[in-house]
Design an enzyme around this catalytic site. Structure first.
Site, PDB file in Angstrom:
ATOM      1  N   ASP B 251       4.074   2.879  -0.284  1.00 16.10           N
ATOM      2  CA  ASP B 251       3.182   3.549  -1.183  1.00 16.10           C
ATOM      3  C   ASP B 251       3.865   4.829  -1.858  1.00 16.10           C
ATOM      4  O   ASP B 251       3.813   4.970  -3.000  1.00 16.10           O
ATOM      5  CB  ASP B 251       2.120   3.954  -0.287  1.00 16.10           C
ATOM      6  CG  ASP B 251       1.362   2.720   0.334  1.00 16.10           C
ATOM      7  OD1 ASP B 251       0.999   1.813  -0.284  1.00 16.10           O
ATOM      8  OD2 ASP B 251       1.183   2.704   1.376  1.00 16.10           O
ATOM      9  N   HIS B 279      -3.114   3.290   4.973  1.00 11.48           N
ATOM     10  CA  HIS B 279      -2.553   2.408   4.156  1.00 11.48           C
ATOM     11  C   HIS B 279      -3.561   1.152   3.572  1.00 11.48           C
ATOM     12  O   HIS B 279      -3.743   0.102   4.167  1.00 11.48           O
ATOM     13  CB  HIS B 279      -1.556   1.635   4.917  1.00 11.48           C
ATOM     14  CG  HIS B 279      -0.598   0.535   4.042  1.00 11.48           C
ATOM     15  ND1 HIS B 279       0.149   0.881   2.975  1.00 11.48           N
ATOM     16  CD2 HIS B 279      -0.796  -0.744   4.333  1.00 11.48           C
ATOM     17  CE1 HIS B 279       0.595  -0.213   2.400  1.00 11.48           C
ATOM     18  NE2 HIS B 279      -0.120  -1.286   3.084  1.00 11.48           N
TER      19      HIS B 279
END
Lengths: 439, 439
Positions: B251, B279
């Site tokens: 990410d 996440h």
């Protein structure tokens, strides 16, 4: 002469699809003097996504549009303007190197590209441009590959270009890693495979001849790789034939591993391993010249029957066994062996050792027929070039087996005469010598 | 309490399959003092292929049997006898490190293992033992992976062990890279996924607690990774909670790339990028503290609407877009981000910069709820440890979004109370916050 590469949806291998009119244009024989002038004409105008490189050096607080709106020929973050001059000066980076990879949407490439981009092959001071050649069918997948390369933030990766036209992708390439080839379909004869893939490599040879660096090193992975490499070099007369390689490094690595296993030593103790000949079941892993802990293999492994009968078979069956176990062909270790092959050319070969590569036979000291691509023992000074090793020995067993793989390659050559400019093809390939587990 | 991990044939993720009797035995809470004594009892005796390491140092000209005939607990060439002492002395190699990888037959691991073995993460003087954990279903595939590792002749790779029992594979592990998780089946609720995968990570936490190095660094990749990491650390009370990470590095990398793209700079100009929280789609990529060319992002990118609305969505949709393009989920770039996460812990963080990792919140300086695993900005001295960055700023927008992802993680925690030893689970997870393109 039919020169249309008909591609059906296939598994992991990728290649280009060109119309016959494009091929007939580009098959014009171009001298190296004329090639620049001809380039605009011979380029098929297929969709290509490429990157231009300029500079925004200092931070500038401006709102900027999506770069894609300004140009439709680059991919993502690699379209962006930047200057390598700064890195070359501040980090002592080398000049950027163009690496072209065919079959770039396939699994072997998927391992290889991330190794190249991470600097695993050419080192931490070598900025890299990747030119990814796929097929029309794989263009979307290539975008996916480019996206993952973006997301990986490799500092050395400065350009990514994707497309289906080798005349664009091979431009100024210093390396061409030709992985893409059509897999053999059900019922297809080996002669048919030679013809179809041969046409791809003839076309890619022409493209290299037209636009690549005169110093380009070409590693052919797509099968049948020896004869594909021969076709490729014959279609690139302005590039030294010495610059073309057919990958037999995975065979060499597997041979080292199996000798180590048999001898009960770690694989780093095995050296001087030659694969002679064709990357097929006629290949000859040479246990006569190979060494374990510096000693001849036969002095360490007393089971000579195994050496003569089991050893070669074990190496050759490995690909098939792997598919059975793993459900896929050996992408990761093939990519590693391509890395090894490249490293062997850019690193001085350790004293007394050598590596195997399928190279052009003209001038070879072993009495092997000229004008074919044959795996032989090589040494390099690390300058990208190599020389053949002279101090190898032969016995009757080795001679006989080398003669067999030599005959096969000469037969394959006759079978692709229409692609090497040597007249009408004559195919007499009775045996199926594809390696198990390979396409 | 149902603790049986029911695994159906799945795509690329792999995990262990344990019988309920094995799990009920191993769920016994063991103090660190008692764990050694208990080990023989709690180990399920599942098939495992492992390697022992001794020495044949000098070349010995003897005929040797197949090593497999002598022992049935090692894999191929990695069964062989050798001594690392020589390398430690002559090459100044470090002491061998055990790296355990779960989901080792999957695609992410297939990229990661070859990077680890090549020395890309821990350097060219760090010999490595790979302990590959799979499921009964994937044991054959694991053999295939081990075969490809053999064929790659990595000099640093000195041991490969494959199996399905974490109590054997995690023994003395310095790193545990927990990739394996069950993918969400059709119609499965997020609560169901939390429960099934949570049980796997509870079991693996117990195994780490019982047999891993007390200094083991654990990176949880299998989703939902934050809560899996929490479950894992709760089941490993004798290992510092600080040693557990949930991977949010992909990410972070994607966020850097998208900011670079928007600003028209190369991605290496983006720094100080934090992913806050889970996440999942509630994750918060922090453009308030991130910098481009050393300046606050908002000074470079004037399109603040895009930052607040488009930016996060672009990052989150990337996984889904990639599946659409490439036909598979992002294995290669995920593996690269695991390499990045490991490197960030073993390399001093560059002056003024930081990296993101999902870590245990106790003692955090941001006012985030304690006792969860939350992605936050970290710095490392390169000793494997990290400290949280203090000099970050917050505004209302950032605070509000952090609060949302914090609420989600607190709800997930309640939903797995039965796996963390905190009583009866209560699940209230109305939204589907799985990231597109992830299982």
């Amino acid at each position: 002469m039919a020169v249309v590469a008909q591609l059906s949806p296939s598994s992991y291998t990728e290649t280009t699809r060109l119309s016959s009119s494009q091929l007939s244009l580009s098959s014009t024989h171009l001298s190296s003097l004329r090639r620049r002038a001809f380039r605009p004409i011979i380029r098929p105008r297929n969709p290509t996504i490429s990157c231009s490189v300029n500079q925004v050096q200092a931070p500038v607080a401006v709102e900027q549009d999506d770069p894609k709106s300004k140009t439709n020929d680059c991919y993502g973050v690699f379209c962006l303007t930047y200057d390598l001059k700064a890195e070359e000066e501040t980090k002592s980076w080398k000049k950027m190197v163009n690496i072209a990879v065919s079959g770039a949407a396939g699994m072997i490439a998927n391992h290889l590209l991330f190794k190249l981009a991470a600097g695993e092959v050419l080192g931490p001071d070598q900025p890299i441009a990747l030119k990814l050649l796929g097929s029309e069918r794989s263009l979307q997948a290539l975008e996916g590959v480019a996206m993952e390369l973006e997301d990986s933030l490799f500092p050395l990766l400065r350009e990514v270009k994707i497309g289906i036209n080798p005349y664009e992708l091979f431009e100024d390439a210093e390396w061409a890693l030709l992985i893409g080839a059509k897999p053999r379909g059900p019922g297809m004869e080996r002669a048919g495979l030679l013809d179809i893939n041969g046409q791809i490599f003839a076309e890619q040879g022409k493209a290299l001849n037209a636009v690549a660096s005169r110093n380009v090193k070409v590693i052919v992975v797509g099968n049948p790789c020896n004869t594909n490499a021969l076709i490729c070099l014959k279609n690139a007369p302005s590039i030294p034939a010495k610059n073309f390689h057919a990958l037999t490094r995975l065979d060499e690595n597997r041979a080292k591993c199996q000798l180590a296993l048999k001898a009960g030593v770690f694989y780093d103790k095995v050296s001087n391993m030659t694969i002679w000949g064709n990357h097929s079941t006629t290949q000859v892993p040479d246990f006569l010249n190979a060494r374990i802990n510096g000693l001849p293999v036969k002095e360490i492994i007393k089971d000579h029957k195994w050496l003569e009968e089991g050893f070669t078979e074990t190496i050759q069956k490995r690909g098939g066994l792997l598919i059975k176990k793993w459900g896929r062909s050996s992408a990761a270790s093939t990519a590693v062996s391509i890395v090894d092959a490249m490293k062997s050319l850019v690193t001085p070969t350790p004293e007394g050792d050598w590596f195997s590569s399928g190279v052009y036979t003209n001038g070879n000291p072993y009495g092997i027929a000229e004008d074919i691509v044959f795996s032989m023992p090589c040494r390099s000074k690390g300058d990208g070039d190599y020389e053949l090793v002279k101090d190898v020995i032969f016995d009757d067993y080795l001679r006989k087996r080398i003669a067999k793989t030599e005959q096969e390659l000469l037969a394959e050559k006759k079978c692709v005469a229409h692609l090497t400019g040597e007249g009408i093809a004559f195919c007499d390939l009775p045996e199926d010598t594809m390696l198990p587990g390979e396409m």
